[in-house]
Every structure is written in C-alpha cells, then in structure tokens.
Design a protein around this motif. Structure first.
Motif, PDB file in Angstrom:
ATOM      1  N   LYS A  36     -97.133 -26.533 -71.792  1.00 53.07           N
ATOM      2  CA  LYS A  36     -97.216 -27.844 -72.459  1.00 53.07           C
ATOM      3  C   LYS A  36     -98.669 -28.281 -72.613  1.00 53.07           C
ATOM      4  O   LYS A  36     -99.509 -27.975 -71.786  1.00 53.07           O
ATOM      5  N   GLY A  37     -98.907 -29.017 -73.700  1.00 56.10           N
ATOM      6  CA  GLY A  37    -100.224 -29.601 -73.933  1.00 56.10           C
ATOM      7  C   GLY A  37    -100.919 -29.059 -75.167  1.00 56.10           C
ATOM      8  O   GLY A  37    -101.683 -29.771 -75.806  1.00 56.10           O
ATOM      9  N   PHE A  38    -100.683 -27.803 -75.503  1.00 56.98           N
ATOM     10  CA  PHE A  38    -101.280 -27.241 -76.710  1.00 56.98           C
ATOM     11  C   PHE A  38    -100.559 -27.828 -77.927  1.00 56.98           C
ATOM     12  O   PHE A  38     -99.367 -28.133 -77.877  1.00 56.98           O
ATOM     13  N   LYS A  39    -101.287 -27.971 -79.017  1.00 53.01           N
ATOM     14  CA  LYS A  39    -100.728 -28.534 -80.235  1.00 53.01           C
ATOM     15  C   LYS A  39    -100.871 -27.509 -81.363  1.00 53.01           C
ATOM     16  O   LYS A  39    -101.925 -26.894 -81.514  1.00 53.01           O
ATOM     17  N   GLU A  40     -99.812 -27.381 -82.147  1.00 52.88           N
ATOM     18  CA  GLU A  40     -99.842 -26.473 -83.288  1.00 52.88           C
ATOM     19  C   GLU A  40    -100.393 -27.199 -84.508  1.00 52.88           C
ATOM     20  O   GLU A  40    -100.069 -28.368 -84.748  1.00 52.88           O
ATOM     21  N   CYS A  41    -101.214 -26.502 -85.282  1.00 49.73           N
ATOM     22  CA  CYS A  41    -101.794 -27.089 -86.490  1.00 49.73           C
ATOM     23  C   CYS A  41    -102.345 -25.966 -87.370  1.00 49.73           C
ATOM     24  O   CYS A  41    -102.273 -24.800 -87.019  1.00 49.73           O
ATOM     25  N   ILE A  42    -102.886 -26.345 -88.494  1.00 45.81           N
ATOM     26  CA  ILE A  42    -103.686 -25.402 -89.282  1.00 45.81           C
ATOM     27  C   ILE A  42    -105.117 -25.577 -88.802  1.00 45.81           C
ATOM     28  O   ILE A  42    -105.642 -26.697 -88.745  1.00 45.81           O
ATOM     29  N   ASN A  43    -105.732 -24.481 -88.407  1.00 52.78           N
ATOM     30  CA  ASN A  43    -107.068 -24.495 -87.819  1.00 52.78           C
ATOM     31  C   ASN A  43    -107.828 -23.304 -88.394  1.00 52.78           C
ATOM     32  O   ASN A  43    -107.372 -22.173 -88.258  1.00 52.78           O
ATOM     33  N   TYR A  44    -108.943 -23.555 -89.056  1.00 51.71           N
ATOM     34  CA  TYR A  44    -109.731 -22.485 -89.686  1.00 51.71           C
ATOM     35  C   TYR A  44    -108.884 -21.668 -90.662  1.00 51.71           C
ATOM     36  O   TYR A  44    -108.955 -20.443 -90.696  1.00 51.71           O
ATOM     37  N   LYS A  45    -108.036 -22.343 -91.441  1.00 51.24           N
ATOM     38  CA  LYS A  45    -107.177 -21.724 -92.449  1.00 51.24           C
ATOM     39  C   LYS A  45    -106.178 -20.736 -91.850  1.00 51.24           C
ATOM     40  O   LYS A  45    -105.736 -19.798 -92.498  1.00 51.24           O
ATOM     41  N   MET A  46    -105.842 -20.940 -90.575  1.00 48.00           N
ATOM     42  CA  MET A  46    -104.873 -20.106 -89.875  1.00 48.00           C
ATOM     43  C   MET A  46    -103.922 -21.011 -89.115  1.00 48.00           C
ATOM     44  O   MET A  46    -104.198 -22.193 -88.932  1.00 48.00           O
ATOM     45  N   ILE A  47    -102.831 -20.440 -88.640  1.00 49.75           N
ATOM     46  CA  ILE A  47    -101.971 -21.167 -87.724  1.00 49.75           C
ATOM     47  C   ILE A  47    -102.724 -21.239 -86.407  1.00 49.75           C
ATOM     48  O   ILE A  47    -103.183 -20.226 -85.888  1.00 49.75           O
ATOM     49  N   GLY A  48    -102.879 -22.433 -85.887  1.00 48.58           N
ATOM     50  CA  GLY A  48    -103.654 -22.608 -84.667  1.00 48.58           C
ATOM     51  C   GLY A  48    -102.873 -23.329 -83.583  1.00 48.58           C
ATOM     52  O   GLY A  48    -102.006 -24.157 -83.865  1.00 48.58           O
ATOM     53  N   PHE A  49    -103.198 -22.984 -82.355  1.00 50.27           N
ATOM     54  CA  PHE A  49    -102.701 -23.688 -81.182  1.00 50.27           C
ATOM     55  C   PHE A  49    -103.946 -24.145 -80.442  1.00 50.27           C
ATOM     56  O   PHE A  49    -104.758 -23.326 -80.013  1.00 50.27           O
ATOM     57  N   VAL A  50    -104.101 -25.446 -80.348  1.00 52.23           N
ATOM     58  CA  VAL A  50    -105.352 -26.047 -79.895  1.00 52.23           C
ATOM     59  C   VAL A  50    -105.110 -27.029 -78.757  1.00 52.23           C
ATOM     60  O   VAL A  50    -103.982 -27.461 -78.523  1.00 52.23           O
ATOM     61  N   VAL A  51    -106.201 -27.396 -78.089  1.00 48.99           N
ATOM     62  CA  VAL A  51    -106.171 -28.492 -77.124  1.00 48.99           C
ATOM     63  C   VAL A  51    -106.558 -29.736 -77.917  1.00 48.99           C
ATOM     64  O   VAL A  51    -107.688 -29.836 -78.396  1.00 48.99           O
ATOM     65  N   PRO A  52    -105.628 -30.673 -78.092  1.00 47.62           N
ATOM     66  CA  PRO A  52    -105.927 -31.840 -78.931  1.00 47.62           C
ATOM     67  C   PRO A  52    -106.977 -32.761 -78.294  1.00 47.62           C
ATOM     68  O   PRO A  52    -107.193 -32.728 -77.087  1.00 47.62           O
ATOM     69  N   HIS A  53    -107.600 -33.556 -79.131  1.00 49.72           N
ATOM     70  CA  HIS A  53    -108.610 -34.508 -78.651  1.00 49.72           C
ATOM     71  C   HIS A  53    -108.039 -35.475 -77.618  1.00 49.72           C
ATOM     72  O   HIS A  53    -108.778 -35.987 -76.772  1.00 49.72           O
TER      73      HIS A  53
END
Length: 151
Positions: A36-53
């Motif tokens: 839990k905690g990672f967020k899915e998004c488009i990141n650098y024109k790819m599917i990304g899983f990031v640590v949100p702000h």
C-alpha cells in the motif's frame, strides 16, 4: 515507441494487439502485489507506480513537481520493459532477482541497471515479478532513495 496517453487505460488501449494482453497482465501483477501507498499513473509516458507527494512531498529530485518514481512499464519498439528503481538502488535485491530469474524462465535475462526487457511476451515471469513487487514498501523505497540521493 512513445505512446501519448493521459491515463493508464488510454495507454493500454493504444498498445499494439500483440502486446495488450502481456502489458495488461504485467500491470495487473504489479498493481496487485505492490504494498500500500504506491499510486498508479502515467509517468514519463509510461505506466508508472510512484510515491505520491502526499507521502513524500519532496518529490523526485530531478523534477520536484513529479512524484518519486518506483516502477514503470513500457511498450518499447522491440520489447516490453519493466523499470524497477529498487533493483537499481539495492544490490541485494538486484542479486536476488538475477539469481531467481533462471528458475522461472529458460532464456537469458536481458537487463540493464533498472530495466528488465522482455522481447517475447510468453517469457515474462509474472510470478517472479509479483514476488519482486512485494519486497519493498513505500517507506523502504523512500529511505533507500534518500540515502542514495543525499550522498
């Protein structure tokens, strides 16, 4: 292969037919196995899983307006790629993955520092990717990132 998309579903819809199932399955594998905690998004024109702000306000040091990246999935010209920042930053995790890979897939591992390349869609070790995704929490990744960036 740059796919212009604003959402993950739009990205998936623009994939070549021979890649849709594999990339969708890879995305689902990551999404279902990340702590839990990672967020899915488009990141650098790819599917990304990031640590949100909201969790890590400092953001990515290269561009603090962006959330801290962790995993990306992309359909490139000649392969599908899984980019895993934890493998790049943690040699124990890298060594574990390299040792485990041949137990799952008979073909040679095609890997860069953080990029795992799959030229044949049938050679994606989804169970190994699932296990890899479970090995690092958001807190683990932020701590490792800060340790490496603040050197």
């Amino acid at each position: 292969m740059n796919i212009e998309a604003k959402t993950v579903n739009e990205y998936l819809s623009k994939l070549p037919e021979d890649r849709k199932a594999a990339v969708t399955n890879l995305r689902d594998t990551v999404k279902e196995n990340l702590p839990k905690g990672f967020k899915e998004c488009i990141n650098y024109k790819m599917i990304g899983f990031v640590v949100p702000h909201s969790i890590y306000p400092a953001g990515y040091h290269c561009d603090t307006k962006l959330p801290l990246p962790f995993i990306n999935i992309a359909s490139q010209k000649n392969f599908v790629a899984l980019y895993h920042s934890g493998i790049y930053a943690n040699t124990d995790l890298y060594d574990w993955f390299v040792a485990e890979y041949p137990k799952h897939i008979k073909t040679k591992l095609d890997m860069g520092k953080s990029c795992i390349r799959f030229k044949k869609m049938e050679n994606i070790p989804f169970d190994l990717i699932a296990e890899l995704c479970q090995k690092m929490t958001v807190q683990d990744w932020v701590a490792l990132y800060e340790k490496n960036v603040k050197r």
